[in-house]
Write a protein that holds these residues in place. Structure first.
Motif, PDB file in Angstrom:
ATOM      1  N   ALA A 171      -8.759  15.491  -2.792  1.00 53.10           N
ATOM      2  CA  ALA A 171      -9.173  14.578  -3.860  1.00 53.10           C
ATOM      3  C   ALA A 171     -10.161  15.205  -4.824  1.00 53.10           C
ATOM      4  O   ALA A 171     -10.314  14.727  -5.952  1.00 53.10           O
ATOM      5  N   VAL A 198      -8.894   8.611   0.777  1.00 54.24           N
ATOM      6  CA  VAL A 198      -8.594   7.570  -0.208  1.00 54.24           C
ATOM      7  C   VAL A 198      -7.175   7.073   0.017  1.00 54.24           C
ATOM      8  O   VAL A 198      -6.238   7.863   0.057  1.00 54.24           O
ATOM      9  N   ASP A 212      -4.155   3.668  -0.606  1.00 54.76           N
ATOM     10  CA  ASP A 212      -3.808   2.372  -1.164  1.00 54.76           C
ATOM     11  C   ASP A 212      -3.769   1.374  -0.003  1.00 54.76           C
ATOM     12  O   ASP A 212      -4.251   1.670   1.089  1.00 54.76           O
ATOM     13  N   ASP A 221      -8.325   2.631  -3.117  1.00 53.79           N
ATOM     14  CA  ASP A 221      -8.102   3.164  -4.457  1.00 53.79           C
ATOM     15  C   ASP A 221      -8.307   2.062  -5.497  1.00 53.79           C
ATOM     16  O   ASP A 221      -7.674   1.010  -5.441  1.00 53.79           O
ATOM     17  N   SER A 237     -11.005   8.857  -6.063  1.00 52.18           N
ATOM     18  CA  SER A 237      -9.943   7.900  -6.349  1.00 52.18           C
ATOM     19  C   SER A 237      -8.599   8.602  -6.172  1.00 52.18           C
ATOM     20  O   SER A 237      -8.542   9.804  -5.898  1.00 52.18           O
ATOM     21  N   ASN A 238      -7.526   7.850  -6.359  1.00 47.68           N
ATOM     22  CA  ASN A 238      -6.180   8.417  -6.264  1.00 47.68           C
ATOM     23  C   ASN A 238      -5.658   8.864  -7.626  1.00 47.68           C
ATOM     24  O   ASN A 238      -4.457   9.049  -7.799  1.00 47.68           O
ATOM     25  N   ILE A 249      -3.809  12.208  -7.436  1.00 48.65           N
ATOM     26  CA  ILE A 249      -2.520  12.173  -6.732  1.00 48.65           C
ATOM     27  C   ILE A 249      -1.461  11.465  -7.574  1.00 48.65           C
ATOM     28  O   ILE A 249      -0.272  11.806  -7.505  1.00 48.65           O
ATOM     29  N   GLU A 250      -1.870  10.496  -8.391  1.00 49.43           N
ATOM     30  CA  GLU A 250      -0.915   9.845  -9.290  1.00 49.43           C
ATOM     31  C   GLU A 250      -0.386  10.851 -10.309  1.00 49.43           C
ATOM     32  O   GLU A 250       0.791  10.822 -10.668  1.00 49.43           O
TER      33      GLU A 250
END
Length: 252
Positions: free
Chosen positions: A9, A46, A48, A69, A205-206, A209-210
C-alpha cells in the motif's frame, strides 16, 4: 473471472496475483510463500467489506490492524441513496414533477450537501423552473419521509468519515430504522466499526490497488483476452516489475 490481488500500500509494488478468490487458496499461498515471522511484521491490511477476507486475515497476519477502505465506504453510502431514490421515484408518474426531480438530477444526491450550489438559480428544462442545486435536492428528498431520513443518515455518515469524527460516527451507527436497506448498512458498519475507525486514523487506502486493477484490465483488453491464466499473470508481472533504463544521447 474474479482474481485476488495484493500490493504494497505504500510503494505500490505488486505482491501477488492469484487466479481466484477462494479462501483456502489465498491462505495456502501466503502460508507457503511467507514465513510466520514475515507475516507478523505486517502492521496494516487495507480491505473492502468482503466478508470472506475478514475471516482469515488475522490468521495470516496476527499483528496487523484491519483498515477499511474509504472509497468503498462512500460507495456503499452512495449506493444506499441511489437505491432508495429509485424506489421512491417509481412511486410517481413519469411526467410528474416529483419523478423528474428524482430522475434527471441524480448526480446532485450523491454530492455532499454543503458542496451544492445554494445561490444563483439556473433554468432547469425538465422542471420548467429556476432552481439552485440545493433547492432541487431539498425538494426531491422531501417527496418521501423515508428518503429524507436515508439521505440525512448517509450524508451524516459520509461527513463523519471525511472529518474523522469518531464520536459522531458511533452516534449515527446507533440509529434505529425500519428501512431494510439502511438497517443492513448500519448493521454492516457496526460489525466493522473498528476497521472504519482505523481508516480514519490511517493514511492508507486502496487507491493504489484500484489503479493497478485498472491497468490490468487495460492489459487484458489490449490483448483481446488471455486463454491461459499464467500468460496473463506473467504479462502483468513484466509490466509492473520491468524498469527501462534511459538511453544516453548519441554524440556525433
Amino acid at each position: 473471472q474474479m482474481s485476488f490481488l495484493a500490493i504494497n500500500a505504500e510503494s505500490g509494488a505488486l505482491v501477488t496475483l492469484l487466479p481466484d478468490r477462494l479462501s483456502k487458496n489465498i491462505i495456502d499461498h501466503f502460508e507457503r510463500c511467507y514465513s510466520l515471522t514475515a507475516r507478523r511484521a505486517v502492521k496494516s491490511v487495507v480491505l473492502d467489506f468482503n466478508s470472506s477476507y475478514h475471516t482469515f486475515i488475522k490468521r495470516l497476519f496476527p499483528n496487523a490492524k484491519i483498515v477499511a477502505d474509504r472509497f468503498h465506504l462512500i460507495q456503499m453510502l452512495n449506493r444506499l441513496i441511489t437505491q432508495t431514490r429509485i424506489s421512491v421515484m417509481h412511486q410517481f408518474k413519469w411526467n410528474s414533477r416529483n419523478y423528474r426531480l428524482l430522475k434527471y438530477y441524480w448526480k446532485l444526491y450523491l454530492k455532499p450537501f454543503n458542496d451544492l450550489a445554494a445561490k444563483h438559480p439556473f433554468w432547469k428544462k425538465h422542471l420548467k423552473d429556476r432552481l439552485t442545486e440545493a433547492q432541487i435536492v431539498s425538494e426531491g428528498i422531501n417527496t418521501d419521509p423515508e428518503l429524507a431520513k436515508v439521505y440525512y443518515i448517509a450524508q451524516s455518515l459520509a461527513e463523519a468519515i471525511r472529518n474523522n469524527d469518531y464520536v459522531q460516527l458511533v452516534k449515527l451507527l446507533q440509529t434505529k430504522t425500519k428501512n431494510s436497506a439502511l438497517h443492513t448498512l448500519l448493521k454492516t458498519f457496526n460489525a466493522r466499526a473498528k476497521s472504519i475507525i482505523n481508516a480514519m486514523r490511517s493514511p492508507l487506502s486502496n487507491g493504489r490497488i484500484e489503479g493497478v486493477i485498472r491497468k490490468i484490465k487495460q492489459i487484458n483488453r489490449t490483448a483481446y483476452g488471455y486463454r491461459n491464466w499464467q500468460h496473463l499473470r506473467d504479462r502483468v508481472f513484466i509490466e509492473f516489475s520491468l524498469k527501462t533504463k534511459k538511453r544516453k544521447p548519441i554524440r556525433r
